[in-house]
Design a protein around this motif. Structure first.
Motif, PDB file in Angstrom:
ATOM      1  N   SER A 274       1.124  -1.189  -0.373  1.00 46.31           N
ATOM      2  CA  SER A 274       0.298   0.161   0.227  1.00 46.31           C
ATOM      3  C   SER A 274       0.869   1.305  -0.155  1.00 46.31           C
ATOM      4  CB  SER A 274      -0.825  -0.351   1.350  1.00 46.31           C
ATOM      5  OG  SER A 274      -2.190  -1.240   1.267  1.00 46.31           O
ATOM      6  N   HIS A 278      -4.372   5.988  -1.230  1.00 46.09           N
ATOM      7  CA  HIS A 278      -5.654   5.730  -1.424  1.00 46.09           C
ATOM      8  C   HIS A 278      -6.226   4.108  -1.451  1.00 46.09           C
ATOM      9  CE1 HIS A 278     -10.055   6.960  -2.802  1.00 46.09           C
ATOM     10  NE2 HIS A 278     -10.220   7.848  -1.557  1.00 46.09           N
ATOM     11  N   ALA A 408     -15.274   4.640  -3.673  1.00 49.13           N
ATOM     12  CA  ALA A 408     -13.797   5.002  -3.063  1.00 49.13           C
ATOM     13  C   ALA A 408     -13.040   6.224  -4.228  1.00 49.13           C
ATOM     14  CB  ALA A 408     -13.166   4.202  -2.520  1.00 49.13           C
ATOM     15  N   ASP A 411     -16.077   9.072  -4.616  1.00 47.47           N
ATOM     16  CA  ASP A 411     -15.069   9.960  -3.635  1.00 47.47           C
ATOM     17  C   ASP A 411     -13.603  11.252  -3.823  1.00 47.47           C
ATOM     18  OD1 ASP A 411     -17.170   9.092  -2.010  1.00 47.47           O
ATOM     19  OD2 ASP A 411     -16.307   7.887  -0.696  1.00 47.47           O
ATOM     20  N   LEU A 412     -12.895   9.783  -4.906  1.00 53.74           N
ATOM     21  CA  LEU A 412     -11.512  10.688  -4.910  1.00 53.74           C
ATOM     22  C   LEU A 412     -11.437  11.509  -5.618  1.00 53.74           C
ATOM     23  CD1 LEU A 412      -8.306  10.883  -4.483  1.00 53.74           C
ATOM     24  CD2 LEU A 412      -8.109   9.427  -6.144  1.00 53.74           C
ATOM     25  N   ASP A 415     -12.037  15.682  -4.717  1.00 54.82           N
ATOM     26  CA  ASP A 415     -11.204  15.371  -3.803  1.00 54.82           C
ATOM     27  C   ASP A 415     -10.725  16.096  -4.608  1.00 54.82           C
ATOM     28  OD1 ASP A 415      -9.711  15.918  -1.961  1.00 54.82           O
ATOM     29  OD2 ASP A 415     -10.574  14.580  -0.745  1.00 54.82           O
ATOM     30  N   ARG A 417      -7.513  16.616  -3.783  1.00 61.32           N
ATOM     31  CA  ARG A 417      -6.727  15.988  -4.313  1.00 61.32           C
ATOM     32  C   ARG A 417      -5.807  15.009  -5.349  1.00 61.32           C
ATOM     33  NH1 ARG A 417      -6.739  11.302   0.229  1.00 61.32           N
ATOM     34  NH2 ARG A 417      -8.804  11.800  -0.208  1.00 61.32           N
ATOM     35  N   ARG A 418      -7.501  14.621  -5.972  1.00 56.50           N
ATOM     36  CA  ARG A 418      -7.193  13.819  -7.649  1.00 56.50           C
ATOM     37  C   ARG A 418      -6.333  14.990  -8.017  1.00 56.50           C
ATOM     38  NH1 ARG A 418      -6.999  13.104 -12.131  1.00 56.50           N
ATOM     39  NH2 ARG A 418      -8.365  12.318 -13.776  1.00 56.50           N
ATOM     40  N   LEU A 434      -0.593  10.354  -3.999  1.00 52.23           N
ATOM     41  CA  LEU A 434      -0.810  10.732  -4.053  1.00 52.23           C
ATOM     42  C   LEU A 434       0.452  12.077  -4.108  1.00 52.23           C
ATOM     43  CD1 LEU A 434      -3.783  10.570  -1.868  1.00 52.23           C
ATOM     44  CD2 LEU A 434      -3.943  11.422  -4.168  1.00 52.23           C
TER      45      LEU A 434
END
Length: 456
Positions: A274, A278, A408, A411-412, A415, A417-418, A434
């Motif tokens: 991981s 995200h 998920a 949501d990204l 956001d 952060r995308r 990210l």
């Protein structure tokens, strides 16, 4: 005009015909089922009346055999007509056409097709997946309730051999991935039943050795050697003899293959590290090689439905009890699980394209469509922490891990952060991550960027 749903014919085991999950054609008599099965084994090809007579009565027909075959065909035609199927008369015989466009399926035909795809696959994981799918079609000997062993050999004696060969080839692919536990589970019950199959014995000996059961591997070899000498008057072949020597000498070449690069073992499944930050990004990442063509063998982690379910639990997209229930259901419904797995792979391809190219409207539309389906299967619940949470209902079924990932991803995509998503430019990587600080070019693997830019 309404088209009737297609039929699924099952010949690998007791004869059966199914439509939309319901058993049909129950009224057929044993000889009529046998006749229909003969036609289904050669769909579209004419089977002569003489051959049908020989197969229906084991070469000891009654005097009125031709008239009786004609009667059987008439009954079959009446039974099949509501399903849009016809038995055609062709010269001195009959044929049953199953146009591919109509969606009718015969498990024997699917079995042979999957074997061809498995043989052509280069990746051991893909080979294993194809062999799993082919072998899952078997529920017993060909037409177990309709023919005896002698007639079974006359109909298609190659099928049983193809099944055993598939078991052996799957075991080889599993060993290449380090899955010796699965080889033990699959082949141990067959060892006493098939002592003369040297490929099967070799795979099982290798699995036993890798499991730390060297003495049992040597015992298996001795039993096989004795059987070959007593029953066939021959000794083990060169490949099995060489393997025996390597087990005796603890040859390091027999050691299990290395684990995939950048992988972690979770509940018996290899999953990628991981590192993306995200769940939607982790879903897109592989062990290695997104950018390389052809893809590095064994680089893909999304191998089976069980892997998908375990991954969802590992990323906290599904609770432990839910994961266990999904795995159990997948074992009961392997075809449904395979279909969901194919959807997940296609979704991952679209999601990767969507995340790496914001202008890819087609990829975004595909991701959005799956996210909408996920939204319809979700309910808003109040958690013990006093906060509301979206939960997928049991109605999501085996698609729950896919829908959880789609939620998920949605949501990204909404956001900010995308806008910080980066794809590692290394030829052997391509992982997504990210980068809120805007300072990283490479992912967090120390090997990326020629070892110069990995830390980030």
């Amino acid at each position: 005009m309404t088209t009737a749903p297609p039929l699924e014919f099952r010949l690998l085991g007791p004869f059966g015909a199914w439509q939309d999950g319901e058993r049909v054609l129950r009224g057929l008599r044993r000889q009529e089922r046998r006749l229909l099965a003969v036609l289904l084994l050669e769909p579209g090809a004419a089977v002569t009346t003489d051959r049908l007579i020989g197969l229906l009565w084991n070469d000891d027909p009654p005097a009125a055999a031709r008239a009786t075959v004609h009667t059987y065909v008439g009954r079959l035609r009446a039974a099949l007509r509501p399903y849009g199927l016809r038995v055609d008369t062709r010269h001195d015989g009959y044929a049953l056409d199953l146009p591919a466009t109509d969606g009718h399926r015969v498990d024997v035909t699917e079995f042979r097709a999957e074997l061809g795809r498995a043989a052509a696959a280069g990746d051991p994981a893909e080979k294993t997946r194809r062999y799993d799918r082919a072998l899952a079609l078997w529920r017993g000997p060909l037409l177990a309730d309709v023919v005896d062993d002698a007639l079974r050999d006359r109909l298609d004696g190659r099928l049983a051999e193809l099944r055993l060969s598939a078991l052996e080839q799957r075991a080889r692919a599993q060993l290449a991935m380090g899955l010796h536990e699965r080889v033990l589970a699959d082949l141990t019950p067959l060892a006493d039943e098939l002592p003369g199959r040297e490929d099967l014995v070799a795979a099982l000996m290798t699995a036993l050795y890798r499991a730390g059961r060297r003495a049992e591997a040597l015992e298996l070899y001795e039993r096989t050697r004795a059987y070959l000498a007593e029953e066939l008057g021959v000794g083990p072949g060169p490949a099995l003899a060489t393997l025996h020597h390597r087990v005796l000498t603890a040859d390091p070449r027999l050691d299990r293959p290395p684990a995939p690069l950048y992988a972690v073992r979770v509940d018996g499944e290899w999953l990628p590290w991981s590192t993306g930050g995200h769940p939607a990004l982790e879903f897109c990442n592989t062990f290695a090689g997104w950018r390389r063509a052809p893809r590095i063998p064994g680089s893909d982690w999304l191998r089976t439905y069980r892997t998908l379910a375990v991954w969802a639990g590992h990323l906290d997209l599904a609770e432990e009890g839910v994961v266990a229930g999904l795995v159990e259901r997948a074992e009961r419904s392997p075809r449904e699980a395979e279909a969901v797995l194919a959807e997940a792979r296609e979704f991952r391809t679209r999601l990767y394209a969507c995340l790496t190219d914001p202008t890819d409207a087609r990829a975004f539309a595909a991701v959005a469509a799956t996210a909408r389906e996920a939204a319809r299967a979700a309910v808003l619940t109040l958690g013990p922490d006093g906060l509301a949470h979206w939960r997928l209902t049991p109605a999501a079924g085996l698609r729950l891990p896919l829908y959880a990932t789609a939620r998920a991803a949605a949501d990204l995509l909404t956001d900010p952060r995308r806008l910080t998503i980066r794809a590692c430019p290394s030829d052997d990587c391509g992982w997504l991550f990210l980068d809120a600080a805007g300072r990283r070019r490479w992912c967090s693997l120390s090997t990326c960027g020629g070892g110069a830019g990995g830390g980030g």
